[in-house]
Structures are given as structure tokens and as C-alpha cells.
Design a protein around this motif. Structure first.
Motif, PDB file in Angstrom:
ATOM      1  N   ASP A 134       0.847  -1.122  -0.100  1.00  0.00           N
ATOM      2  CA  ASP A 134       0.129   0.023  -0.032  1.00  0.00           C
ATOM      3  C   ASP A 134       0.795   1.300   0.143  1.00  0.00           C
ATOM      4  O   ASP A 134       0.367   2.339  -0.599  1.00  0.00           O
ATOM      5  CB  ASP A 134      -0.751  -0.026   1.361  1.00  0.00           C
ATOM      6  CG  ASP A 134      -1.636  -1.017   1.304  1.00  0.00           C
ATOM      7  OD1 ASP A 134      -2.481  -1.388   0.215  1.00  0.00           O
ATOM      8  OD2 ASP A 134      -2.052  -1.753   2.407  1.00  0.00           O
ATOM      9  N   VAL A 135       1.973   1.179   0.818  1.00  0.00           N
ATOM     10  CA  VAL A 135       3.054   2.425   0.820  1.00  0.00           C
ATOM     11  C   VAL A 135       4.104   2.221   0.535  1.00  0.00           C
ATOM     12  O   VAL A 135       4.754   1.012   1.030  1.00  0.00           O
ATOM     13  CB  VAL A 135       2.740   2.854   2.369  1.00  0.00           C
ATOM     14  CG1 VAL A 135       3.477   4.401   2.325  1.00  0.00           C
ATOM     15  CG2 VAL A 135       1.098   3.426   2.648  1.00  0.00           C
ATOM     16  N   PRO A 183       1.760   1.885  -5.562  1.00  0.00           N
ATOM     17  CA  PRO A 183       1.332   2.107  -4.389  1.00  0.00           C
ATOM     18  C   PRO A 183       0.374   3.054  -3.999  1.00  0.00           C
ATOM     19  O   PRO A 183       0.521   4.157  -4.843  1.00  0.00           O
ATOM     20  CB  PRO A 183       2.536   2.282  -3.429  1.00  0.00           C
ATOM     21  CG  PRO A 183       3.554   2.927  -4.709  1.00  0.00           C
ATOM     22  CD  PRO A 183       3.060   2.094  -5.926  1.00  0.00           C
ATOM     23  N   LYS A 184      -0.547   3.051  -3.131  1.00  0.00           N
ATOM     24  CA  LYS A 184      -1.500   3.945  -2.892  1.00  0.00           C
ATOM     25  C   LYS A 184      -1.017   5.379  -2.405  1.00  0.00           C
ATOM     26  O   LYS A 184      -1.530   6.312  -2.588  1.00  0.00           O
ATOM     27  CB  LYS A 184      -2.551   3.402  -1.911  1.00  0.00           C
ATOM     28  CG  LYS A 184      -3.270   2.413  -2.517  1.00  0.00           C
ATOM     29  CD  LYS A 184      -3.998   1.676  -1.444  1.00  0.00           C
ATOM     30  CE  LYS A 184      -4.884   0.342  -1.839  1.00  0.00           C
ATOM     31  NZ  LYS A 184      -4.022  -0.558  -2.361  1.00  0.00           N
ATOM     32  N   ALA A 185       0.185   5.099  -1.536  1.00  0.00           N
ATOM     33  CA  ALA A 185       0.953   6.271  -1.169  1.00  0.00           C
ATOM     34  C   ALA A 185       2.378   6.092  -1.043  1.00  0.00           C
ATOM     35  O   ALA A 185       2.847   4.835  -1.078  1.00  0.00           O
ATOM     36  CB  ALA A 185       0.351   6.686   0.187  1.00  0.00           C
ATOM     37  N   PHE A 186       3.363   7.104  -0.900  1.00  0.00           N
ATOM     38  CA  PHE A 186       4.797   6.855  -0.544  1.00  0.00           C
ATOM     39  C   PHE A 186       5.246   8.057   0.325  1.00  0.00           C
ATOM     40  O   PHE A 186       4.344   9.078   0.241  1.00  0.00           O
ATOM     41  CB  PHE A 186       5.363   6.962  -1.925  1.00  0.00           C
ATOM     42  CG  PHE A 186       5.271   8.165  -3.007  1.00  0.00           C
ATOM     43  CD1 PHE A 186       6.088   9.002  -2.377  1.00  0.00           C
ATOM     44  CD2 PHE A 186       4.591   8.132  -4.141  1.00  0.00           C
ATOM     45  CE1 PHE A 186       5.862  10.218  -3.423  1.00  0.00           C
ATOM     46  CE2 PHE A 186       4.439   9.039  -4.775  1.00  0.00           C
ATOM     47  CZ  PHE A 186       5.256  10.199  -4.536  1.00  0.00           C
ATOM     48  N   LEU A 187       6.313   7.812   0.854  1.00  0.00           N
ATOM     49  CA  LEU A 187       6.998   8.962   1.485  1.00  0.00           C
ATOM     50  C   LEU A 187       8.476   8.481   1.214  1.00  0.00           C
ATOM     51  O   LEU A 187       9.181   7.591   1.395  1.00  0.00           O
ATOM     52  CB  LEU A 187       6.837   8.750   3.149  1.00  0.00           C
ATOM     53  CG  LEU A 187       7.777   9.732   3.917  1.00  0.00           C
ATOM     54  CD1 LEU A 187       7.157  11.120   3.839  1.00  0.00           C
ATOM     55  CD2 LEU A 187       7.951   9.232   5.320  1.00  0.00           C
ATOM     56  N   GLY A 240       3.413  11.537  -1.134  1.00  0.00           N
ATOM     57  CA  GLY A 240       2.663  11.195  -2.372  1.00  0.00           C
ATOM     58  C   GLY A 240       1.252  10.335  -2.188  1.00  0.00           C
ATOM     59  O   GLY A 240       1.538   9.369  -1.472  1.00  0.00           O
ATOM     60  N   PHE A 241       0.397  10.781  -2.913  1.00  0.00           N
ATOM     61  CA  PHE A 241      -0.844   9.759  -2.734  1.00  0.00           C
ATOM     62  C   PHE A 241      -1.204   9.608  -4.270  1.00  0.00           C
ATOM     63  O   PHE A 241      -1.190  10.449  -5.123  1.00  0.00           O
ATOM     64  CB  PHE A 241      -2.018  10.384  -2.045  1.00  0.00           C
ATOM     65  CG  PHE A 241      -1.716  10.374  -0.594  1.00  0.00           C
ATOM     66  CD1 PHE A 241      -1.978   9.456   0.253  1.00  0.00           C
ATOM     67  CD2 PHE A 241      -1.325  11.550  -0.024  1.00  0.00           C
ATOM     68  CE1 PHE A 241      -1.875   9.403   1.383  1.00  0.00           C
ATOM     69  CE2 PHE A 241      -1.042  11.480   1.408  1.00  0.00           C
ATOM     70  CZ  PHE A 241      -1.505  10.486   2.189  1.00  0.00           C
ATOM     71  N   ARG A 242      -1.741   8.426  -4.632  1.00  0.00           N
ATOM     72  CA  ARG A 242      -2.383   7.946  -5.863  1.00  0.00           C
ATOM     73  C   ARG A 242      -3.427   8.915  -6.549  1.00  0.00           C
ATOM     74  O   ARG A 242      -3.804   9.218  -7.707  1.00  0.00           O
ATOM     75  CB  ARG A 242      -2.635   6.426  -5.937  1.00  0.00           C
ATOM     76  CG  ARG A 242      -2.697   6.064  -7.483  1.00  0.00           C
ATOM     77  CD  ARG A 242      -2.639   4.588  -7.395  1.00  0.00           C
ATOM     78  NE  ARG A 242      -3.799   4.051  -6.928  1.00  0.00           N
ATOM     79  CZ  ARG A 242      -3.765   2.633  -6.556  1.00  0.00           C
ATOM     80  NH1 ARG A 242      -2.903   1.886  -6.726  1.00  0.00           N
ATOM     81  NH2 ARG A 242      -4.957   1.983  -6.027  1.00  0.00           N
ATOM     82  N   LEU A 408      -7.957   5.221   0.700  1.00  0.00           N
ATOM     83  CA  LEU A 408      -7.309   4.438  -0.519  1.00  0.00           C
ATOM     84  C   LEU A 408      -7.336   3.138  -0.143  1.00  0.00           C
ATOM     85  O   LEU A 408      -7.537   2.064  -1.411  1.00  0.00           O
ATOM     86  CB  LEU A 408      -5.984   5.055  -0.967  1.00  0.00           C
ATOM     87  CG  LEU A 408      -6.062   6.256  -1.403  1.00  0.00           C
ATOM     88  CD1 LEU A 408      -4.683   6.960  -2.118  1.00  0.00           C
ATOM     89  CD2 LEU A 408      -7.152   6.859  -2.368  1.00  0.00           C
ATOM     90  N   VAL A 409      -6.954   2.634   0.882  1.00  0.00           N
ATOM     91  CA  VAL A 409      -7.054   1.009   1.358  1.00  0.00           C
ATOM     92  C   VAL A 409      -8.420   0.643   1.513  1.00  0.00           C
ATOM     93  O   VAL A 409      -8.842  -0.616   0.833  1.00  0.00           O
ATOM     94  CB  VAL A 409      -6.030   0.721   2.468  1.00  0.00           C
ATOM     95  CG1 VAL A 409      -6.166  -0.486   3.105  1.00  0.00           C
ATOM     96  CG2 VAL A 409      -4.628   1.180   2.380  1.00  0.00           C
TER      97      VAL A 409
END
Length: 421
Positions: A134-135, A183-187, A240-242, A408-409
Motif C-alpha cells: 500500500d505504501v 502503491p496508494k501512497a509513498f514517503l 505522495g498519494f495516488r 485508498l486502502v
């Protein structure tokens, strides 16, 4: 050593370990992760009373892909796991780790167990072989984008940033993994100078890749770890988010402690009055509670550092050593701290030579828990903590990201379906 545990108990433990890390099991059983590790190695017998607890944990495990966690994540350029700690604290579960340095891997394994193998060089790993997640978390290497790294490469006539044929291209490994796994998000974490490197071109390229090419909503911000630890440490964090989930840095920063009200060094220094017991088996403290003499600067080194500082002051430069007391905030801890400790020297009284921080104090300065183990030499430990992140800052950012991650999940439709049985 106790007798070898029975096969049935061991099998129950192994089943539980396919679902949870050593740390997660330790929290659920109220045991130390070291104890779980010794059970696994068959060095200690598993208490009979623990077996029903293990069975309840297994039976109550959520069969969904997230297991007993709220979301999954991968840990790239993981170092010693500082970013992982922050996201585990908010309910995330790590499903993949990549770190090329053998010594960092040793520290990582000691503290997180071996719930999955640690992959080495990310450039040699096919993105298709990375688990769905997911991330995505990545503290991709800073040197090609740092002031020190750029100055050194310029002096040597070597390319840097995106022209660098080694570390500078590692951002594109992040890019290919995001492109494949979505992924739905990232850092992403890096040094503050990333924004200004190459007159801003490097940062523009990164943002173009993330936003235009990959289609993510990206919110960058330079944040000072001084809000959480007694250290001035500015880093850029790219969230960041999808999809646009409404994440705003201004709202999140409003919930953070004020910079001016941040903790002071007293909160991380050894007490040295006999009240502190050395949890590292005497590695850093004498029996009377004083810091080991090896951390005090020799007369020769102290004279050299003072002369070096005076030389640069006379020339109008800001270079030189920094001596700080318990009621102050330190400079940024760097990976070169092992060389002479000059950026953070602790005042010990008039007429006395200052001392370096111990590795345990460095761990505290970065916000690591007191239970975090340091299985490597002092030199390696200084490098590892100097390259790491401020853990409580990462956790605070993770908490700010979590509503968007969960949106998002578990989209509204899924939540309604679950609620309706």
C-alpha cells in the motif's frame, strides 16, 4: 541452557511467525523480542502458558491481505529501520526491505527479526519480484544531492545528481517500482539541499517524474527534526498519494510541537550521577554511571579542533567544532561523526576537554527507543545513526498520512460492505 522445546510448541510459534514479526509477537505476548528470538533458535523452551496465547493470536488473525495490520508497506534504502519504526507505530506492516550495507542489515535484523529476507542492491532486483504493498517508503541516498557530496564531487571533477552513474540514478529505481506496483501512497526522504541542487533542476525532474509521469499528487515540505529531538536537522519529505486525499502540510504542521519549545540535550544525555544503569552491559558507562573515558577528547585532538576552528573564524568562515551544554540544541548529527565528533561535543566543565556523544546518546538524539539494540562497533553505529531519520518526526508524518492511506486502502464502498457483513 534449558531443554529443547517440544515440536508442537515450536510449530505453533512458527505458524505465528508467518503472520507477525518478532517485535509484533513480543508486543502481543508482553515479552521481549529477544525472548521470541531465543525461542525460535531453540535456545529456550517456550512456556506452556504461552501456547494458548499464540493460538488465540493465530485464530484471531485477520485473513485479509493486510494481516493484523491496517496497511502494508515496503522499506527501501532502509538503513537501520528508522522510517519503518514510524510506520509500524501507526499500524503498518512491512512486507519487503532493501538495504545494501551489511552492517546496517545486521542492526536491522537484530531489531526487527527476520520476518522476511533483506534484499541487497535494489538495482539488481526486478520490480515484479517485490510484493504488492500500500505504501512505499524510501530514504534514497542523500550524498549526490547534499552540499558536502556535491562539493566533494565537484572538487574531484566527478558528476553528481542525475549525472552520477552510481547513487544519482537510484531515484529511478524508486520510479520503476512505483510505476510497476502502483502503491496508494509513498514517503520519500532526502536532505534539504535536494531542493536547490543544480539550480533546482534535480528537484524539478523528481517532481515531474512523480506528478506528470507517474500521476501522483505530491506534497513536499522541509521539516526540522528539532521539533521532536534536541537536534537541528532539516530534511525534505515528499508525501505522495495516488489520488488527492486532501493531505495538507500546513494542517499537519499545526499539530506538531513548536520548534522553539523543542527538547534540549539534557533529555538525551547520560545522567552521569549514578542514577542511570547501562542497558548496554557497560559499553558506554562506568560502574559509577560516568561516561567511559574513551569518549572524552584527547588533549591533542582538542587542541587541533580549537586551532582549526580559530583558523576558520579568522577567515570569516563558519567551520569548526561545536561545544554544547545540556540546555542547548545540537547541530545535525552526520555520518562522519565517528572521525572526531566535532559537530557535537558535550561540555564537561571549565578546563576539561569535551566529549563525544556515545552511540546510545546518538540513538536518543535521533528519537530511537531505549530498547533499540546497537550490535555494531561505535564507528559503524555513528555512521548508521548519522544517516538515519528522526523517528518521532517520521511517526508524526505517518499519522498525518494515515487518513489518506486508509481512504485508498478501504474505499467507502468496501467499508460499507464490511459493516453490513
Amino acid at each position: 541452557m534449558n531443554e529443547i522445546l517440544s515440536a508442537s510448541r515450536f510449530e505453533v510459534l512458527l505458524e505465528a511467525r508467518t503472520l507477525f514479526t518478532q517485535r509484533e509477537l513480543a508486543e502481543r505476548l508482553d515479552y521481549n523480542p529477544k525472548q521470541i528470538s531465543r525461542w525460535e533458535k531453540r535456545e529456550l523452551e517456550i512456556p506452556l502458558a504461552v501456547v494458548p496465547a499464540l493460538q488465540r493470536i493465530i485464530g484471531g488473525h485477520n485473513v485479509a491481505s493486510h494481516g493484523d495490520s491496517d496497511f502494508t508497506f515496503i522499506d527501501l534504502f532502509a538503513g537501520i529501520g528508522g522510517i519503518r519504526l514510524g510506520f509500524e507505530a501507526i499500524g503498518g506492516r512491512c512486507v519487503f526491505t532493501s538495504e545494501w550495507d551489511d552492517y546496517a542489515q545486521r542492526t536491522y535484523r537484530r531489531n526487527f527479526g527476520e520476518d522476511h529476507p533483506i534484499a541487497g542492491d535494489i538495482t539488481k532486483i526486478d520490480e515484479s519480484d517485490i510484493p504488492d504493498h500500500d505504501v512505499l517508503l524510501a530514504g534514497f541516498p542523500c550524498q549526490p544531492f547534499s552540499l558536502a557530496g556535491v562539493s566533494k564531487k565537484n572538487a574531484l571533477g566527478r558528476p553528481h545528481g542525475f549525472e552520477c552513474t552510481t547513487q544519482g540514478t537510484l531515484f529511478f529505481d524508486v520510479q520503476r517500482i512505483i510505476a510497476k506496483k502502483q502503491p496508494k501512497a509513498f514517503l520519500l526522504e532526502n536532505v534539504k539541499n535536494l531542493v536547490s541542487h543544480d539550480k533546482g533542476n534535480t528537484f524539478r525532474v523528481i517532481m515531474d517524474v512523480l506528478e506528470r509521469q507517474l500521476g501522483y499528487t505530491v506534497k513536499p515540505m522541509v521539516v526540522d527534526g528539532r521539533r521532536f529531538v534536541p537536534q537541528h536537522r532539516q530534511r525534505i519529505l515528499l508525501v505522495g498519494f495516488r489520488e488527492d486525499v486532501g493531505f495538507e502540510w500546513e494542517e499537519l504542521l499545526a499539530t506538531f510541537p513548536e520548534v522553539a519549545g523543542g527538547p534540549k540535550l539534557r533529555s538525551i544525555l547520560h545522567a552521569e550521577n549514578g542514577s542511570e544503569k547501562d542497558g548496554d552491559q557497560g559499553r558506554f558507562l562506568l560502574p559509577n554511571g560516568k561516561v567511559q573515558p574513551k569518549y572524552v577528547l584527547t588533549d591533542r585532538l582538542w587542541a587541533y579542533l580549537q586551532g582549526y576552528a580559530e583558523k576558520h573564524r579568522a577567515a570569516g568562515n563558519g567551520f569548526g567544532c561545536s561545544v554544547v551544554g545540556p540546555d542547548e540544541t545540537s547541530r545535525t548529527l552526520s555520518a562522519r561523526y565517528y572521525k572526531d565528533g566535532s559537530e557535537i561535543l558535550i561540555y564537561r566543565g571549565k578546563g576539561k576537554n569535551p566529549r563525544r556523544l556515545t552511540p546510545r546518546e546518538c540513538a536518543r538524539l535521533m528519537g530511537y527507543p531505549e530498547t533499540f539494540e546497537i550490535p555494531v562497533s561505535d564507528m559503524r553505529a555513528y555512521k548508521q545513526f548519522g544517516n538515519s531519520v528522526v523517528v518521532p518526526l517520521i511517526e508524526a508524518v505517518a499519522r498525518g498520512m494515515k487518513p489518506g492511506i486508509m481512504k485508498l486502502v478501504q474505499p467507502d464502498g468496501e467499508r460499507l460492505a464490511v459493516a453490513n457483513g
